[in-house]
Motif scaffolding. Structure first.
Motif, short mmCIF file in Angstrom:
data_model
loop_
_atom_site.label_atom_id
_atom_site.label_comp_id
_atom_site.label_asym_id
_atom_site.label_seq_id
_atom_site.Cartn_x
_atom_site.Cartn_y
_atom_site.Cartn_z
N GLY A 30 0.85 -1.19 0.00
CA GLY A 30 0.00 0.00 0.00
C GLY A 30 0.89 1.24 0.00
O GLY A 30 1.77 1.38 -0.84
N GLU A 31 0.69 2.12 0.99
CA GLU A 31 1.49 3.35 1.08
C GLU A 31 2.83 3.11 1.77
O GLU A 31 3.75 3.91 1.66
CB GLU A 31 0.71 4.42 1.88
N LYS A 32 2.93 2.00 2.52
CA LYS A 32 4.12 1.78 3.35
C LYS A 32 5.24 1.15 2.52
O LYS A 32 5.04 0.14 1.85
CB LYS A 32 3.75 0.86 4.52
N GLN A 33 6.42 1.76 2.59
CA GLN A 33 7.56 1.19 1.89
C GLN A 33 8.30 0.24 2.82
O GLN A 33 8.68 0.59 3.93
CB GLN A 33 8.51 2.30 1.39
N THR A 60 10.81 -10.24 3.19
CA THR A 60 10.17 -9.53 2.07
C THR A 60 11.06 -9.61 0.82
O THR A 60 10.59 -9.91 -0.28
CB THR A 60 9.92 -8.04 2.43
N PHE A 61 12.36 -9.38 1.02
CA PHE A 61 13.28 -9.46 -0.12
C PHE A 61 13.34 -10.88 -0.66
O PHE A 61 13.28 -11.11 -1.88
CB PHE A 61 14.68 -9.00 0.29
N CYS A 75 0.60 -5.17 -2.77
CA CYS A 75 2.07 -5.19 -2.77
C CYS A 75 2.58 -4.77 -4.15
O CYS A 75 2.10 -5.27 -5.18
CB CYS A 75 2.57 -6.58 -2.43
N ARG A 76 3.53 -3.83 -4.15
CA ARG A 76 4.06 -3.31 -5.42
C ARG A 76 5.58 -3.35 -5.35
O ARG A 76 6.18 -3.02 -4.32
CB ARG A 76 3.57 -1.87 -5.61
N ILE A 77 6.19 -3.77 -6.45
CA ILE A 77 7.65 -3.92 -6.47
C ILE A 77 8.21 -3.10 -7.63
O ILE A 77 7.68 -3.15 -8.75
CB ILE A 77 8.03 -5.40 -6.62
N THR A 78 9.27 -2.34 -7.35
CA THR A 78 9.96 -1.62 -8.43
C THR A 78 11.42 -2.07 -8.43
O THR A 78 11.89 -2.70 -7.49
CB THR A 78 9.88 -0.09 -8.23
N GLY A 79 12.13 -1.71 -9.49
CA GLY A 79 13.50 -2.17 -9.65
C GLY A 79 13.52 -3.40 -10.53
O GLY A 79 12.54 -3.71 -11.21
N HIS A 236 18.61 -3.74 7.57
CA HIS A 236 18.14 -2.98 8.73
C HIS A 236 17.16 -1.91 8.24
O HIS A 236 17.49 -1.15 7.32
CB HIS A 236 19.33 -2.32 9.45
N LEU A 237 15.97 -1.91 8.81
CA LEU A 237 14.93 -0.93 8.46
C LEU A 237 14.69 -0.85 6.96
O LEU A 237 14.56 0.23 6.38
CB LEU A 237 15.31 0.47 9.01
N GLY A 238 14.61 -2.03 6.32
CA GLY A 238 14.26 -2.08 4.89
C GLY A 238 15.40 -1.77 3.94
O GLY A 238 15.20 -1.71 2.73
N LYS A 239 16.59 -1.57 4.49
CA LYS A 239 17.74 -1.26 3.62
C LYS A 239 18.80 -2.35 3.76
O LYS A 239 18.98 -2.92 4.85
CB LYS A 239 18.35 0.09 4.01
N LEU A 240 19.49 -2.61 2.65
CA LEU A 240 20.65 -3.50 2.71
C LEU A 240 21.82 -2.65 3.18
O LEU A 240 22.29 -1.77 2.46
CB LEU A 240 20.92 -4.10 1.33
#
Length: 267
Positions: A30-33, A60-61, A75-79, A236-240
């Motif tokens: 949704g709006e949450k990344q 998730t990854f 759920c939406r994926i970019t990249g 950590h917090l959605g980041k590699l």
């Protein structure tokens, strides 16, 4: 398959060819990344461990790598994610075929409510991999052997898979994934529901399977990551945050957040 570089930061290029590559992958619920621009190369015939605190985006990854997130509303994926150079999110990709090439083993063993034999035969039957009954029997036996389970179940192949112990059920699920000849096996905390002896058996199995398959494992256990993987990626917090050779990540990480997580300061 050609070697390529371009890993995040100064991480050394894996010595094996790249099997899967993620480039600037973002995931939104949704709006949450949930994931932010993840770049990660997964080398063939290696175990890559994804570690990090709960809710950091590692599962998730993992689910992006065989499009399991497609099943989640909103759920939406970019990249871009490629398997041997081919974009797995290309509209022409058959998702059923993709999930045969990139198999998945879940946190809790989830055998089908069928016999041990039928648990293994199910995938090959759908994909038309066996031309005869003999072919199918060979696939089933070989898959169980590769999963280190055949000797324990060879006299009860017609009994329900759900009647096995937890550790045996998890190896049955690994055999089920192997049966359709995948290139990659994804494992989402495959030992978290198992006792220490069953865990050790699955870890030995992961090490054996690496000769023929590329494995990506999400684990909460840093000891497990250190034991089974050649490369480790810390989320950590959605980041590699960083990734590299497992021994380097555990002994001399570059990022203070990795250091803090590994030494138990948070997470």
């Amino acid at each position: 398959m050609e070697m390529t570089d371009g890993l995040t930061g100064d991480a050394p290029v894996p010595s094996n060819p790249i099997m899967m590559r993620a480039n600037k992958v973002c995931v939104f619920y949704g709006e949450k990344q949930a994931l932010f621009e993840v770049d990660l190369d997964v080398a063939a015939n290696e175990v890559t461990a994804l570690i990090g605190p709960s809710g950091c985006g590692k599962s998730t990854f993992l689910r992006c790598l065989n499009r399991m997130n497609d099943t989640i509303d909103g759920c939406r994926i970019t990249g871009e994610i490629t398997l041997q150079g081919a974009d797995i999110y290309d509209p022409k990709v058959d998702v059923v075929e993709l999930r045969a090439s990139v198999g998945m083993v879940f946190q809790k063993p989830n055998p089908f409510p069928k016999s041990i034999f039928e648990n293994i035969a199910y995938g090959p039957r759908i994909h038309g991999l066996a031309k005869s009954k003999t072919d199918m029997e060979e696939i089933v036996v070989t898959s169980l052997q590769k999963a280190g389970l055949y000797e324990e179940v060879k006299d009860r192949l017609n009994e329900p898979g759900t009647g096995l112990s937890g550790g045996q059920q998890q190896r049955l699920c690994i055999a089920r994934a192997i049966a359709v000849s995948p290139e990659v096996i994804l494992m989402d905390e495959p030992c978290s529901a198992l006792d220490p002896i069953a865990t050790a058996r699955v870890e030995e199995l992961i090490d054996e399977l690496r000769e023929n398959y590329t494995i990506v494992i999400v684990t909460h256990s840093m000891q497990q990551a250190a034991r089974v993987s050649q490369r480790t990626a810390f989320f950590h917090l959605g980041k590699l945050v960083e990734e590299g050779a497992t021994d380097t990540i555990f002994t001399s990480p570059k990022d203070k957040r990795t250091q803090d997580y590994i030494t138990g300061r948070f997470g």
